[in-house]
Design a protein around this motif. Structure first.
Motif, PDB file in Angstrom:
ATOM      1  N   ALA A   2      69.174  55.393  66.124  1.00 18.47           N
ATOM      2  CA  ALA A   2      68.180  55.716  65.103  1.00 18.47           C
ATOM      3  C   ALA A   2      66.774  55.711  65.713  1.00 18.47           C
ATOM      4  CB  ALA A   2      68.252  54.709  63.968  1.00 18.47           C
ATOM      5  N   VAL A   3      65.942  56.604  65.228  1.00 14.22           N
ATOM      6  CA  VAL A   3      64.553  56.661  65.655  1.00 14.22           C
ATOM      7  C   VAL A   3      63.739  55.843  64.665  1.00 14.22           C
ATOM      8  CG1 VAL A   3      62.565  58.174  66.023  1.00 14.22           C
ATOM      9  CG2 VAL A   3      64.849  58.945  66.664  1.00 14.22           C
ATOM     10  N   THR A   4      62.967  54.884  65.166  1.00 16.28           N
ATOM     11  CA  THR A   4      62.128  54.072  64.294  1.00 16.28           C
ATOM     12  C   THR A   4      60.867  54.853  63.910  1.00 16.28           C
ATOM     13  OG1 THR A   4      60.867  53.079  66.099  1.00 16.28           O
ATOM     14  CG2 THR A   4      62.922  51.956  65.439  1.00 16.28           C
ATOM     15  N   LYS A   5      60.183  54.339  62.923  1.00 20.47           N
ATOM     16  CA  LYS A   5      58.949  54.988  62.477  1.00 20.47           C
ATOM     17  C   LYS A   5      57.931  55.022  63.619  1.00 20.47           C
ATOM     18  CE  LYS A   5      55.691  54.707  58.640  1.00 20.47           C
ATOM     19  NZ  LYS A   5      55.340  53.936  57.441  1.00 20.47           N
ATOM     20  N   GLN A   6      57.829  53.932  64.376  1.00 23.72           N
ATOM     21  CA  GLN A   6      56.881  53.871  65.481  1.00 23.72           C
ATOM     22  C   GLN A   6      57.234  54.887  66.563  1.00 23.72           C
ATOM     23  OE1 GLN A   6      54.005  52.210  65.443  1.00 23.72           O
ATOM     24  NE2 GLN A   6      53.517  53.230  67.357  1.00 23.72           N
ATOM     25  N   GLU A   7      58.518  55.014  66.874  1.00 28.04           N
ATOM     26  CA  GLU A   7      58.954  56.004  67.860  1.00 28.04           C
ATOM     27  C   GLU A   7      58.664  57.421  67.364  1.00 28.04           C
ATOM     28  OE1 GLU A   7      62.673  53.508  69.860  1.00 28.04           O
ATOM     29  OE2 GLU A   7      63.033  54.804  68.122  1.00 28.04           O
ATOM     30  N   PHE A   8      58.846  57.645  66.074  1.00 28.36           N
ATOM     31  CA  PHE A   8      58.558  58.949  65.492  1.00 28.36           C
ATOM     32  C   PHE A   8      57.069  59.263  65.608  1.00 28.36           C
ATOM     33  CE2 PHE A   8      57.617  61.808  61.929  1.00 28.36           C
ATOM     34  CZ  PHE A   8      58.527  62.819  62.182  1.00 28.36           C
ATOM     35  N   ILE A   9      56.225  58.284  65.323  1.00 28.54           N
ATOM     36  CA  ILE A   9      54.776  58.464  65.437  1.00 28.54           C
ATOM     37  C   ILE A   9      54.391  58.787  66.874  1.00 28.54           C
ATOM     38  CG2 ILE A   9      52.572  57.218  65.342  1.00 28.54           C
ATOM     39  CD1 ILE A   9      53.691  55.841  62.778  1.00 28.54           C
ATOM     40  N   GLU A  10      54.990  58.085  67.827  1.00 31.57           N
ATOM     41  CA  GLU A  10      54.702  58.349  69.241  1.00 31.57           C
ATOM     42  C   GLU A  10      55.129  59.763  69.635  1.00 31.57           C
ATOM     43  OE1 GLU A  10      56.620  55.145  71.313  1.00 31.57           O
ATOM     44  OE2 GLU A  10      55.226  53.656  70.513  1.00 31.57           O
ATOM     45  N   ALA A  11      56.267  60.233  69.119  1.00 33.18           N
ATOM     46  CA  ALA A  11      56.733  61.582  69.415  1.00 33.18           C
ATOM     47  C   ALA A  11      55.795  62.633  68.820  1.00 33.18           C
ATOM     48  CB  ALA A  11      58.155  61.782  68.886  1.00 33.18           C
ATOM     49  N   VAL A  12      55.318  62.392  67.604  1.00 37.68           N
ATOM     50  CA  VAL A  12      54.362  63.310  66.973  1.00 37.68           C
ATOM     51  C   VAL A  12      53.069  63.351  67.787  1.00 37.68           C
ATOM     52  CG1 VAL A  12      52.909  63.694  64.930  1.00 37.68           C
ATOM     53  CG2 VAL A  12      55.326  63.106  64.654  1.00 37.68           C
ATOM     54  N   ALA A  13      52.602  62.193  68.220  1.00 37.98           N
ATOM     55  CA  ALA A  13      51.375  62.140  69.024  1.00 37.98           C
ATOM     56  C   ALA A  13      51.557  62.916  70.324  1.00 37.98           C
ATOM     57  CB  ALA A  13      51.007  60.688  69.311  1.00 37.98           C
ATOM     58  N   ALA A  14      52.707  62.759  70.961  1.00 37.09           N
ATOM     59  CA  ALA A  14      52.966  63.457  72.220  1.00 37.09           C
ATOM     60  C   ALA A  14      53.058  64.972  72.015  1.00 37.09           C
ATOM     61  CB  ALA A  14      54.252  62.931  72.854  1.00 37.09           C
ATOM     62  N   LYS A  15      53.712  65.408  70.961  1.00 37.57           N
ATOM     63  CA  LYS A  15      53.884  66.850  70.716  1.00 37.57           C
ATOM     64  C   LYS A  15      52.588  67.530  70.296  1.00 37.57           C
ATOM     65  CE  LYS A  15      58.762  67.102  69.844  1.00 37.57           C
ATOM     66  NZ  LYS A  15      59.593  68.278  69.852  1.00 37.57           N
ATOM     67  N   THR A  16      51.721  66.797  69.609  1.00 35.07           N
ATOM     68  CA  THR A  16      50.481  67.410  69.123  1.00 35.07           C
ATOM     69  C   THR A  16      49.297  67.148  70.043  1.00 35.07           C
ATOM     70  OG1 THR A  16      49.940  65.469  67.772  1.00 35.07           O
ATOM     71  CG2 THR A  16      51.211  67.239  66.714  1.00 35.07           C
ATOM     72  N   GLY A  17      49.467  66.246  70.992  1.00 32.88           N
ATOM     73  CA  GLY A  17      48.356  65.910  71.880  1.00 32.88           C
ATOM     74  C   GLY A  17      47.288  65.086  71.190  1.00 32.88           C
ATOM     75  N   SER A  18      47.635  64.475  70.075  1.00 29.62           N
ATOM     76  CA  SER A  18      46.668  63.657  69.348  1.00 29.62           C
ATOM     77  C   SER A  18      46.897  62.184  69.673  1.00 29.62           C
ATOM     78  CB  SER A  18      46.788  63.891  67.841  1.00 29.62           C
ATOM     79  OG  SER A  18      48.083  63.550  67.403  1.00 29.62           O
ATOM     80  N   SER A  19      46.004  61.352  69.208  1.00 35.88           N
ATOM     81  CA  SER A  19      46.147  59.918  69.436  1.00 35.88           C
ATOM     82  C   SER A  19      47.251  59.361  68.542  1.00 35.88           C
ATOM     83  CB  SER A  19      44.828  59.198  69.134  1.00 35.88           C
ATOM     84  OG  SER A  19      44.568  59.235  67.742  1.00 35.88           O
ATOM     85  N   LYS A  20      47.734  58.190  68.910  1.00 41.44           N
ATOM     86  CA  LYS A  20      48.764  57.547  68.090  1.00 41.44           C
ATOM     87  C   LYS A  20      48.209  57.201  66.716  1.00 41.44           C
ATOM     88  CE  LYS A  20      51.471  55.617  71.857  1.00 41.44           C
ATOM     89  NZ  LYS A  20      51.944  54.395  72.507  1.00 41.44           N
ATOM     90  N   ARG A  21      46.940  56.859  66.650  1.00 39.53           N
ATOM     91  CA  ARG A  21      46.311  56.526  65.372  1.00 39.53           C
ATOM     92  C   ARG A  21      46.282  57.744  64.453  1.00 39.53           C
ATOM     93  NH1 ARG A  21      41.013  53.241  65.216  1.00 39.53           N
ATOM     94  NH2 ARG A  21      42.217  51.748  64.048  1.00 39.53           N
ATOM     95  N   ASP A  22      45.883  58.902  65.007  1.00 39.29           N
ATOM     96  CA  ASP A  22      45.851  60.131  64.205  1.00 39.29           C
ATOM     97  C   ASP A  22      47.254  60.539  63.772  1.00 39.29           C
ATOM     98  OD1 ASP A  22      43.108  60.254  64.419  1.00 39.29           O
ATOM     99  OD2 ASP A  22      43.107  61.721  66.052  1.00 39.29           O
ATOM    100  N   ALA A  23      48.212  60.404  64.681  1.00 37.07           N
ATOM    101  CA  ALA A  23      49.596  60.745  64.350  1.00 37.07           C
ATOM    102  C   ALA A  23      50.125  59.810  63.269  1.00 37.07           C
ATOM    103  CB  ALA A  23      50.468  60.675  65.596  1.00 37.07           C
ATOM    104  N   ALA A  24      49.792  58.535  63.359  1.00 39.58           N
ATOM    105  CA  ALA A  24      50.237  57.562  62.349  1.00 39.58           C
ATOM    106  C   ALA A  24      49.655  57.907  60.987  1.00 39.58           C
ATOM    107  CB  ALA A  24      49.832  56.147  62.754  1.00 39.58           C
ATOM    108  N   GLU A  25      48.383  58.298  60.952  1.00 40.05           N
ATOM    109  CA  GLU A  25      47.753  58.697  59.689  1.00 40.05           C
ATOM    110  C   GLU A  25      48.430  59.936  59.119  1.00 40.05           C
ATOM    111  OE1 GLU A  25      43.548  59.112  60.306  1.00 40.05           O
ATOM    112  OE2 GLU A  25      43.271  56.976  60.686  1.00 40.05           O
TER     113      GLU A  25
END
Length: 93
Positions: A2-25
């Motif tokens: 299973a992918v955790t919420k934190q891992e999902f946020i990190e993946a979104v940040a990596a794919k979009t080139g944004s910060s983890k904070r922006d991806a989390a928001e």
């Protein structure tokens, strides 16, 4: 696995080139928006990906897991559902 919420946020940040904070928001905003729509009785549809919606589950009799001979009444409820779209189904298969 299973992918955790934190891992999902990190993946979104990596794919979009944004910060983890922006991806989390962004992830929090997405989840909150879907939740608000479902609370209002609306559905959220992403063509090809899937549809988030609610359905009514009727009251029913169940069994107490601690005492299988004991019957219990389970109340009616409105429950969230997700129906996968054709593109997502093809991607998974």
């Amino acid at each position: 696995m299973a992918v955790t919420k934190q891992e999902f946020i990190e993946a979104v940040a990596a794919k979009t080139g944004s910060s983890k904070r922006d991806a989390a928001e962004a992830v929090e905003a997405f989840l909150s928006t879907v939740e608000d729509a479902l609370k209002a009785g609306d559905s959220v549809t992403f063509t090809g990906f899937g549809k988030f919606h609610t359905t009514h589950r009727a009251a029913r009799m169940g069994v107490n897991p601690r005492n299988p001979s004991e019957k219990v009444q389970i109340r009616a409820a409105t429950v969230p559902k997700f129906s996968a779209g054709s593109v997502l189904k093809k991607a998974v298969n």
